[in-house]
Design a protein around this motif. Structure first.
Motif, PDB file in Angstrom:
ATOM      1  N   UNK A  36      -4.184  17.735   4.509  1.00  0.00           N
ATOM      2  CA  UNK A  36      -3.455  17.001   5.545  1.00  0.00           C
ATOM      3  C   UNK A  36      -2.848  18.012   6.507  1.00  0.00           C
ATOM      4  N   UNK A  37      -3.381  18.063   7.723  1.00  0.00           N
ATOM      5  CA  UNK A  37      -2.903  19.018   8.707  1.00  0.00           C
ATOM      6  C   UNK A  37      -2.082  18.306   9.780  1.00  0.00           C
ATOM      7  N   UNK A  38      -1.171  19.050  10.364  1.00  0.00           N
ATOM      8  CA  UNK A  38      -0.323  18.494  11.413  1.00  0.00           C
ATOM      9  C   UNK A  38      -1.172  18.047  12.596  1.00  0.00           C
ATOM     10  N   UNK A  39      -0.743  16.970  13.228  1.00  0.00           N
ATOM     11  CA  UNK A  39      -1.348  16.459  14.456  1.00  0.00           C
ATOM     12  C   UNK A  39      -2.744  15.871  14.247  1.00  0.00           C
ATOM     13  N   UNK A  40      -3.106  15.572  12.974  1.00  0.00           N
ATOM     14  CA  UNK A  40      -4.388  14.955  12.684  1.00  0.00           C
ATOM     15  C   UNK A  40      -4.175  13.585  12.049  1.00  0.00           C
ATOM     16  N   UNK A  58       0.852  -1.188   0.000  1.00  0.00           N
ATOM     17  CA  UNK A  58       0.000   0.000   0.000  1.00  0.00           C
ATOM     18  C   UNK A  58       0.889   1.240   0.000  1.00  0.00           C
ATOM     19  N   UNK A  59       0.518   2.199  -0.845  1.00  0.00           N
ATOM     20  CA  UNK A  59       1.280   3.434  -0.972  1.00  0.00           C
ATOM     21  C   UNK A  59       0.346   4.632  -0.805  1.00  0.00           C
ATOM     22  N   UNK A  60       0.875   5.697  -0.236  1.00  0.00           N
ATOM     23  CA  UNK A  60       0.209   6.991  -0.254  1.00  0.00           C
ATOM     24  C   UNK A  60       0.894   7.811  -1.332  1.00  0.00           C
ATOM     25  N   UNK A  61       0.127   8.270  -2.328  1.00  0.00           N
ATOM     26  CA  UNK A  61       0.717   8.886  -3.512  1.00  0.00           C
ATOM     27  C   UNK A  61       0.145  10.281  -3.735  1.00  0.00           C
ATOM     28  N   UNK A  62       0.584  10.898  -4.830  1.00  0.00           N
ATOM     29  CA  UNK A  62       0.084  12.216  -5.196  1.00  0.00           C
ATOM     30  C   UNK A  62       0.513  13.311  -4.246  1.00  0.00           C
ATOM     31  N   UNK A  63       1.638  13.121  -3.562  1.00  0.00           N
ATOM     32  CA  UNK A  63       2.067  14.052  -2.520  1.00  0.00           C
ATOM     33  C   UNK A  63       2.990  15.130  -3.065  1.00  0.00           C
ATOM     34  N   UNK A 116      -7.232   4.750  -5.441  1.00  0.00           N
ATOM     35  CA  UNK A 116      -8.351   5.523  -4.927  1.00  0.00           C
ATOM     36  C   UNK A 116      -7.979   6.996  -5.043  1.00  0.00           C
ATOM     37  N   UNK A 117      -8.930   7.796  -5.542  1.00  0.00           N
ATOM     38  CA  UNK A 117      -8.725   9.231  -5.549  1.00  0.00           C
ATOM     39  C   UNK A 117      -9.929   9.900  -4.876  1.00  0.00           C
ATOM     40  N   UNK A 118      -9.701  10.907  -4.074  1.00  0.00           N
ATOM     41  CA  UNK A 118     -10.794  11.562  -3.346  1.00  0.00           C
ATOM     42  C   UNK A 118     -11.589  12.484  -4.262  1.00  0.00           C
ATOM     43  N   UNK A 119     -12.858  12.650  -3.952  1.00  0.00           N
ATOM     44  CA  UNK A 119     -13.706  13.572  -4.710  1.00  0.00           C
ATOM     45  C   UNK A 119     -13.333  15.026  -4.439  1.00  0.00           C
ATOM     46  N   UNK A 120     -12.885  15.310  -3.232  1.00  0.00           N
ATOM     47  CA  UNK A 120     -12.540  16.677  -2.835  1.00  0.00           C
ATOM     48  C   UNK A 120     -11.080  16.728  -2.398  1.00  0.00           C
ATOM     49  N   UNK A 147      -3.716  17.542  -0.881  1.00  0.00           N
ATOM     50  CA  UNK A 147      -3.748  16.620  -2.021  1.00  0.00           C
ATOM     51  C   UNK A 147      -4.988  16.972  -2.839  1.00  0.00           C
ATOM     52  N   UNK A 148      -4.793  17.308  -4.103  1.00  0.00           N
ATOM     53  CA  UNK A 148      -5.884  17.796  -4.932  1.00  0.00           C
ATOM     54  C   UNK A 148      -6.909  16.701  -5.226  1.00  0.00           C
ATOM     55  N   UNK A 149      -8.162  17.120  -5.375  1.00  0.00           N
ATOM     56  CA  UNK A 149      -9.235  16.198  -5.740  1.00  0.00           C
ATOM     57  C   UNK A 149      -8.907  15.491  -7.041  1.00  0.00           C
ATOM     58  N   UNK A 150      -9.342  14.228  -7.124  1.00  0.00           N
ATOM     59  CA  UNK A 150      -9.175  13.375  -8.304  1.00  0.00           C
ATOM     60  C   UNK A 150      -7.721  13.005  -8.576  1.00  0.00           C
TER      61      UNK A 150
END
Length: 513
Positions: A242-246, A182-187, A234-238, A216-219
């Protein structure tokens, strides 16, 4: 978010064996120099739900953290960390040599951070967080410019990173998600951060990553799952802020078609609750072993179209009918840089293509097969064009085109110029009034046309067979049945998985054998 923060109590104490001070023992003026060092008692840490994690601030204890930086009045000193309970939830931060001293009862401004450095380091996380130690080492905590009262010497630490948690579930067509990558991408790569992060498998099909604060931009592809040789996105609709401490927790169902978001919570570092929603997927899956996009909607086809422009050997397989009405399409390849992969329509259709052509150029190793283009509206302002491909050097098998084709020069139903092979294909529609071929405009000596049929406003299946290539193309006149064409094409499809059948509207359509 009080349970996300680490409360550090700055306690006044006498050095070494001196008895602890009391307010009654302190004068209202300056305190004796060198008598009252700052000793930091670190408490308030809480364990969090990361099953296999055991370390440090990221997981609610101080294990693995040996020192922190403390800044007072612009001076930075390294304070040692000593845990004080078995679970390492509390610790004493102290400095034996040359510590900070209370010199009066006036409040002071204190900053502190980890990892230790002489200045607060920029947040730069690791791109590979698969090992627990690297995941943990991507954490940054701080207590920045806080006012500390003499009679209430407290600091609150918080995380400078955002925490992303992905829970995987099995969906339709997937029997197990065990062993997924699993990867977190589009960063964002600002400040030297990675564009993609390999996550830490923390257990129970759960994956974690720490990222620098960003949007991270929508789509944009945001979560990537590699499983059994296939790649899912997976891409988010909106926009995802990503905020610190969340903490951002995504529950994602893996299906044969892609990823489905079944839940999303945006909370503090350890809290539950938040919001949930669904997401639009990318419309394709990708198999890295076969280098194949499996496409099931227009977004997926456009994603392949974008990717193949820079890698002309990427394969594409349709798994559903695609509607391209109103979508922009860039033809793939040209006379000099040709497509050399396999495009397999698997009997599905692409409707409403509005472009110069599907392919600009196909090379000797290219195959386009089992594809139906329906109701095309093609136009080329700079020369000639055709339905499937402008310049064909490869194989076009069991393909059809219906609709209108026009250009500033000559046009044809299947290929404009053919130096490859075209087998069991047909066209039905309207062509430019002159210089048009129902199947091909120019057929060269190495070009072959086998069992192809057309119905259009031209009497020529090949407008110019200028070097004597092989031509077997037959016109279907108005009012005639396409049954003869169906029988003829199927005789040529002995090695194909699909065949033509007469449909209810009287035109051939592809069916699985």
């Amino acid at each position: 978010m009080s349970d996300m923060k680490h409360t550090l109590l700055l306690l006044c104490a006498a050095a070494l064996a001196v008895t602890a001070c009391t307010q009654d023992e302190l004068s209202n003026g300056a305190l004796p120099e060198g008598e009252y060092p700052l000793i930091i008692n670190a408490t308030g840490l809480q364990a969090v739900a990361t099953p296999a994690s055991t370390r440090a601030t990221v997981d609610g204890n101080w294990d693995g953290v040996t020192s922190v930086a403390l800044s007072v009045g612009g001076t930075v000193k390294e304070y040692s960390v000593t845990t004080t309970d078995a679970e390492k939830k509390t610790a004493t931060l102290s400095r034996n040599s040359d510590p900070f001293w209370w010199t009066s009862r006036n409040p002071i401004t204190v900053s502190a951070w980890w990892p230790y450095d002489t200045a607060m380091p920029d947040v730069v996380v690791k791109s590979d967080q698969r090992k627990q130690a690297d995941f943990a080492a991507s954490d940054f905590i701080s207590a920045e410019a806080q006012t500390v009262q003499f009679d209430n010497p407290a600091l609150e630490f918080s995380h400078r990173t955002a925490r992303i948690t992905v829970h995987l579930e099995e969906g339709n067509g997937i029997t197990s998600v065990t062993g997924a990558d699993v990867y977190v991408t589009g960063l964002s790569t600002d400040g030297g951060n990675p564009a993609s992060i390999s996550t830490y498998a923390s257990g129970n099909d759960t994956y974690e990553a720490l990222a620098a604060p960003q949007t991270v931009k929508a789509n944009t592809p945001f979560i990537e799952v590699d499983l059994n040789g296939s790649t899912f996105y997976f891409r988010p609709r909106s926009d995802v802020v990503l905020t610190a401490n969340s903490r951002y927790t995504y529950t994602v169902r893996v299906t044969a078609k892609g990823l489905e978001l079944t839940g999303c919570t945006i909370t503090g570092w350890t809290e539950g609750g938040g919001e949930s929603g669904t997401a639009e997927d990318l419309g394709f899956t990708y198999n890295a072993n076969t280098r194949t996009y499996r496409v099931y909607n227009e977004d997926g086809l456009l994603a392949w179209n974008e990717a193949v422009q820079s890698d002309l050997s990427l394969n594409c397989t349709l798994t559903e009918d695609i509607n391209m009405v109103g979508k922009e399409w860039t033809p793939i390849g040209n006379s000099f840089q040709t497509y050399n992969g396999t495009f397999d329509g698997q009997g599905y259709s692409i409707t409403g293509l509005n472009a110069p052509s599907l392919f600009g150029g196909t090379g000797e190793s290219a195959t386009v097969k089992n594809l139906q283009l329906v109701d095309v509206e093609l136009y080329e302002s700079g020369g000639g064009t055709a339905g499937i491909v402008v310049n064909n050097y490869g194989q076009v098998i069991a393909c059809s085109v219906t609709g209108k084709i026009d250009a500033s020069y000559a046009v044809s139903g299947i290929a404009y110029a053919n130096q490859g092979s075209i087998t069991a294909c047909w066209f039905d529609g309207t062509l430019k009034e002159n210089a048009s071929g129902g199947i091909v405009n120019y057929n060269f000596s190495i070009g072959s046309i086998t069992a192809c049929y057309w119905r259009a406003n031209t009497d020529k299946g090949v407008y110019n067979n200028n070097e004597g290539g092989t031509v077997d193309a037959t016109k279907v006149n108005d009012g005639e049945s396409w049954q003869t064409a169906v029988d003829g094409m199927n005789k040529a499809l002995t090695d194909n998985d699909y065949k033509w059948e007469l449909s209810a509207d009287g035109l051939p359509e592809l069916k699985k054998k």
